[in-house]
Design a protein around this motif. Structure first.
Motif, PDB file in Angstrom:
ATOM      1  N   LYS A  27       0.883  -1.129  -0.078  1.00 35.41           N
ATOM      2  CA  LYS A  27      -0.123   0.084  -0.013  1.00 35.41           C
ATOM      3  C   LYS A  27       0.849   1.415  -0.222  1.00 35.41           C
ATOM      4  O   LYS A  27       0.581   2.269  -0.842  1.00 35.41           O
ATOM      5  CB  LYS A  27      -0.890  -0.073   1.134  1.00 35.41           C
ATOM      6  CG  LYS A  27      -2.062   1.047   1.263  1.00 35.41           C
ATOM      7  CD  LYS A  27      -2.919   1.145   2.524  1.00 35.41           C
ATOM      8  CE  LYS A  27      -3.867  -0.159   2.334  1.00 35.41           C
ATOM      9  NZ  LYS A  27      -4.876   0.092   3.358  1.00 35.41           N
ATOM     10  N   LEU A  30       2.204   1.654  -3.342  1.00 32.84           N
ATOM     11  CA  LEU A  30       1.048   2.290  -4.226  1.00 32.84           C
ATOM     12  C   LEU A  30       0.824   3.799  -4.168  1.00 32.84           C
ATOM     13  O   LEU A  30       0.740   4.873  -4.876  1.00 32.84           O
ATOM     14  CB  LEU A  30      -0.376   1.617  -3.957  1.00 32.84           C
ATOM     15  CG  LEU A  30      -0.513   0.253  -4.706  1.00 32.84           C
ATOM     16  CD1 LEU A  30      -1.666  -0.293  -4.370  1.00 32.84           C
ATOM     17  CD2 LEU A  30      -0.086   0.038  -5.970  1.00 32.84           C
ATOM     18  N   LEU A  31       1.030   4.092  -2.685  1.00 29.45           N
ATOM     19  CA  LEU A  31       0.741   5.689  -2.316  1.00 29.45           C
ATOM     20  C   LEU A  31       2.131   6.319  -3.062  1.00 29.45           C
ATOM     21  O   LEU A  31       1.861   7.518  -3.360  1.00 29.45           O
ATOM     22  CB  LEU A  31       0.962   5.774  -0.780  1.00 29.45           C
ATOM     23  CG  LEU A  31       0.586   6.980  -0.051  1.00 29.45           C
ATOM     24  CD1 LEU A  31      -0.839   7.488  -0.634  1.00 29.45           C
ATOM     25  CD2 LEU A  31       0.719   6.884   1.283  1.00 29.45           C
ATOM     26  N   LEU A  33       3.637   5.708  -5.698  1.00 29.88           N
ATOM     27  CA  LEU A  33       3.217   5.846  -7.227  1.00 29.88           C
ATOM     28  C   LEU A  33       2.218   7.055  -7.406  1.00 29.88           C
ATOM     29  O   LEU A  33       2.599   7.745  -8.426  1.00 29.88           O
ATOM     30  CB  LEU A  33       2.937   4.671  -7.624  1.00 29.88           C
ATOM     31  CG  LEU A  33       3.880   3.272  -7.899  1.00 29.88           C
ATOM     32  CD1 LEU A  33       3.230   2.210  -8.594  1.00 29.88           C
ATOM     33  CD2 LEU A  33       4.760   3.869  -8.889  1.00 29.88           C
ATOM     34  N   LEU A  34       1.397   7.223  -6.472  1.00 34.12           N
ATOM     35  CA  LEU A  34       0.498   8.195  -6.589  1.00 34.12           C
ATOM     36  C   LEU A  34       1.142   9.734  -6.351  1.00 34.12           C
ATOM     37  O   LEU A  34       0.841  10.478  -7.223  1.00 34.12           O
ATOM     38  CB  LEU A  34      -0.814   7.901  -5.456  1.00 34.12           C
ATOM     39  CG  LEU A  34      -1.669   9.053  -5.329  1.00 34.12           C
ATOM     40  CD1 LEU A  34      -2.320   9.426  -6.736  1.00 34.12           C
ATOM     41  CD2 LEU A  34      -2.413   8.967  -4.279  1.00 34.12           C
ATOM     42  N   GLY A  35       2.128   9.603  -5.594  1.00 35.43           N
ATOM     43  CA  GLY A  35       3.040  10.853  -5.229  1.00 35.43           C
ATOM     44  C   GLY A  35       3.629  11.203  -6.588  1.00 35.43           C
ATOM     45  O   GLY A  35       3.782  12.344  -7.038  1.00 35.43           O
ATOM     46  N   GLY A  37       2.608  10.646  -9.471  1.00 37.13           N
ATOM     47  CA  GLY A  37       1.441  11.194 -10.586  1.00 37.13           C
ATOM     48  C   GLY A  37       1.257  12.404 -10.108  1.00 37.13           C
ATOM     49  O   GLY A  37       0.829  13.509 -10.963  1.00 37.13           O
ATOM     50  N   VAL A  38       1.115  12.968  -8.615  1.00 34.20           N
ATOM     51  CA  VAL A  38       1.008  14.298  -8.240  1.00 34.20           C
ATOM     52  C   VAL A  38       2.201  15.181  -8.966  1.00 34.20           C
ATOM     53  O   VAL A  38       2.019  16.188  -9.355  1.00 34.20           O
ATOM     54  CB  VAL A  38       0.897  14.292  -6.621  1.00 34.20           C
ATOM     55  CG1 VAL A  38       0.894  15.877  -6.358  1.00 34.20           C
ATOM     56  CG2 VAL A  38      -0.108  13.632  -6.323  1.00 34.20           C
ATOM     57  N   TYR A 231      -1.805  15.520   0.034  1.00 31.18           N
ATOM     58  CA  TYR A 231      -0.950  14.568  -0.200  1.00 31.18           C
ATOM     59  C   TYR A 231       0.207  14.216   0.618  1.00 31.18           C
ATOM     60  O   TYR A 231       0.320  13.234   1.386  1.00 31.18           O
ATOM     61  CB  TYR A 231      -0.468  14.322  -1.612  1.00 31.18           C
ATOM     62  CG  TYR A 231       0.362  13.088  -1.798  1.00 31.18           C
ATOM     63  CD1 TYR A 231      -0.238  11.886  -2.034  1.00 31.18           C
ATOM     64  CD2 TYR A 231       1.814  13.231  -1.830  1.00 31.18           C
ATOM     65  CE1 TYR A 231       0.627  10.908  -2.221  1.00 31.18           C
ATOM     66  CE2 TYR A 231       2.621  12.258  -1.815  1.00 31.18           C
ATOM     67  CZ  TYR A 231       2.009  10.963  -2.114  1.00 31.18           C
ATOM     68  OH  TYR A 231       2.653   9.780  -2.301  1.00 31.18           O
ATOM     69  N   PHE A 235       1.138  11.247   3.112  1.00 26.21           N
ATOM     70  CA  PHE A 235       2.080  10.166   2.877  1.00 26.21           C
ATOM     71  C   PHE A 235       2.946  10.092   4.025  1.00 26.21           C
ATOM     72  O   PHE A 235       3.526   8.945   4.013  1.00 26.21           O
ATOM     73  CB  PHE A 235       3.165  10.625   1.361  1.00 26.21           C
ATOM     74  CG  PHE A 235       4.153   9.820   1.487  1.00 26.21           C
ATOM     75  CD1 PHE A 235       4.089   8.747   0.517  1.00 26.21           C
ATOM     76  CD2 PHE A 235       5.523  10.337   1.505  1.00 26.21           C
ATOM     77  CE1 PHE A 235       5.038   7.971   0.102  1.00 26.21           C
ATOM     78  CE2 PHE A 235       6.470   9.729   0.828  1.00 26.21           C
ATOM     79  CZ  PHE A 235       6.446   8.598   0.509  1.00 26.21           C
TER      80      PHE A 235
END
Length: 351
Positions: A27, A30-31, A33-35, A37-38, A231, A235
C-alpha cells in the motif's frame, strides 16, 4: 492535518501494519506511485503553461512588425504568468534531484586505526549480504546513526556513512557496542532495506516540496498547492509507521548477529547511561556560570565517568522510568518496552 488527527491515523496504521506487514508495504508503494503522479501533474501543468506562453510569444512575433506593439503590451502580462510557472518547474525538479549533504561532523577513521571495528563490519556484511560502509566517522554525539547520501538525489546510487558517537561507545561494553553497530547495519542490510531507504529519501523530497509549495503563486499554483498539502501529510503518516517498523527490523538484525540477550542489554544500557549523560552535561552547563570559558577536559571527564555504572538503585529507577515511558505518536523510535518485547526470548522479562 492537525496533530490529533495525525496521531489517530498513525495508531490505526500501526495496527494495520502489524496485522499484515507485506500488504502494508504494498500500500505504501502504491501511495508512492500516486505521489509521482502528483509530481507529474505539477510538472505537466507548469510545463504546458510555459509552452503555451512561448507559443503565444512566437505567434505574435511571426505576425509582423505591428504585432510587436501587441507583444510589448502583453510582455508584462506574459512575464507575470511565466515566472510562477517557472518556479513550479524549478522547485519540483530541485526537490527530486537535490543531493543530501555529506555528513561532516566528527572525524573519519580508517581501517588501520580501528581494525577490530572494520573486521566486525566485514563479518556483518558477509553474514547479512548487505552493502558496505564507504565512510566511518567518530562524532561527539551520544548517538549512532546511518546516513545514506545518494549521488543522484532521490534516485539513489548511495554512499553509506556510519556515524558512531564516542560518548556512547565509551559507556558500553564491547559486546553492547557491537550490538549498536549491528543495529545500524540492520538499517542497510534488512530484507526491505532498499525499499525503506528509497521511502526515506521520498519522505525528505515531499517535505521539501511541501515547504516550497507555500511559495507557488497564481491560481494554478494555489490549486496545485492544495493537492500537495493534502497528499504530503497523508504520505508522511503512512511512511512514518514504516520508519518505526524499520527500527524493529534493525533490532532483529542486531539480535541475530550478537544474540537477543546482548541486544536487550545494549538497549537498556543506552537508556540508563543516557540519563547519566544528560545529568553530566547539566552539571557542566551549571558550572559555566562561574567560569570564563568551558573546561578543557570535559570529554576526558566523561570518559572516566562513562566506564562506571551509576549506583544500582539509580540505574534501576532510570530503567523503570524508561520502561514506563508511553509511546509518542511523533517519535519514529518505538519506546524501550516495546522494543524489548519484540526481541526473541525477551518479552517475558519486560512484564
Amino acid at each position: 492535518m492537525d496533530a490529533e488527527r495525525f496521531a489517530e491515523m498513525v495508531a490505526r496504521l500501526e495496527r494495520e501494519s502489524s496485522a499484515a506487514p507485506g500488504a502494508y508495504r504494498f500500500k505504501v508503494a502504491l501511495l508512492a506511485l500516486l505521489g509521482f503522479g502528483v509530481l507529474a501533474l505539477v510538472l505537466g501543468f507548469a510545463g504546458l503553461g510555459l509552452l503555451l506562453l512561448a507559443g503565444v510569444a512566437a505567434a505574435v512575433l511571426l505576425t509582423g512588425g505591428k504585432a510587436l506593439i501587441l507583444l510589448f503590451k502583453l510582455g508584462k502580462f506574459l512575464v507575470l504568468l511565466a515566472v510562477p510557472l517557472w518556479m513550479l518547474v524549478k522547485s519540483s525538479l530541485s526537490a527530486l534531484f537535490t543531493r543530501f549533504p555529506a555528513p561532516d561532523q566528527g572525524r573519519e577513521i580508517s581501517r588501520a586505526e580501528a581494525s577490530e571495528l572494520f573486521a566486525a563490519l566485514d563479518a556483518m556484511r558477509a553474514r547479512m549480504k548487505g552493502p558496505r560502509f564507504h565512510h566511518v566517522r567518530i562524532t561527539n554525539d551520544f548517538n549512532a546513526a546511518v546516513v545514506q547520501r545518494p549521488l543522484l538525489g532521490l534516485f539513489g546510487w548511495p554512499r553509506n556513512y556510519l556515524l558512531l558517537g564516542l560518548p556512547l561507545l565509551e559507556s558500553l561494553s564491547a559486546e553492547e557496542a557491537l550490538s549498536v553497530v549491528a543495529h545500524e547495519y540492520g538499517h542497510l542490510a534488512g530484507s526491505h532495506a532498499h525499499f525503506g531507504a528509497f521511502i526515506y529519501r521520498l519522505r525528505h523530497t515531499w517535505g521539501t516540496i511541501q515547504d516550497l509549495a507555500g511559495q507557488w503563486q497564481g491560481w494554478g499554483g494555489r490549486l496545485l498547492r492544495r493537492i500537495v498539502e493534502w497528499y504530503a501529510p497523508y504520505f508522511n503518516a503512512y511512511t512514518f509507521v514504516l520508519a518505526r517498523a524499520n527500527e524493529y527490523e534493525a533490532d532483529a538484525a542486531s539480535a541475530e548477529l550478537v544474540g537477543p540477550a546482548v541486544a536487550a542489554s545494549a538497549l537498556k544500557r543506552v537508556n540508563i547511561v543516557g540519563v547519566r549523560y544528560q545529568q553530566f552535561f547539566d552539571g557542566v552547563f551549571r558550572g559555566l556560570r562561574d567560569v570564563p570559558q568551558p573546561p578543557a577536559d570535559t570529554a576526558e571527564r566523561w570518559s572516566r565517568d562513562a566506564v562506571q555504572m551509576p549506583p544500582a538503585e539509580l540505574a534501576t529507577r532510570w530503567l523503570q522510568d524508561s520502561l514506563g515511558r508511553e509511546k509518542n505518536a511523533f517519535d519514529t523510535h518505538p519506546v524501550l518496552r516495546e522494543r524489548l518485547r519484540a526481541l526473541p526470548n525477551e518479552a517475558q522479562r519486560v512484564e
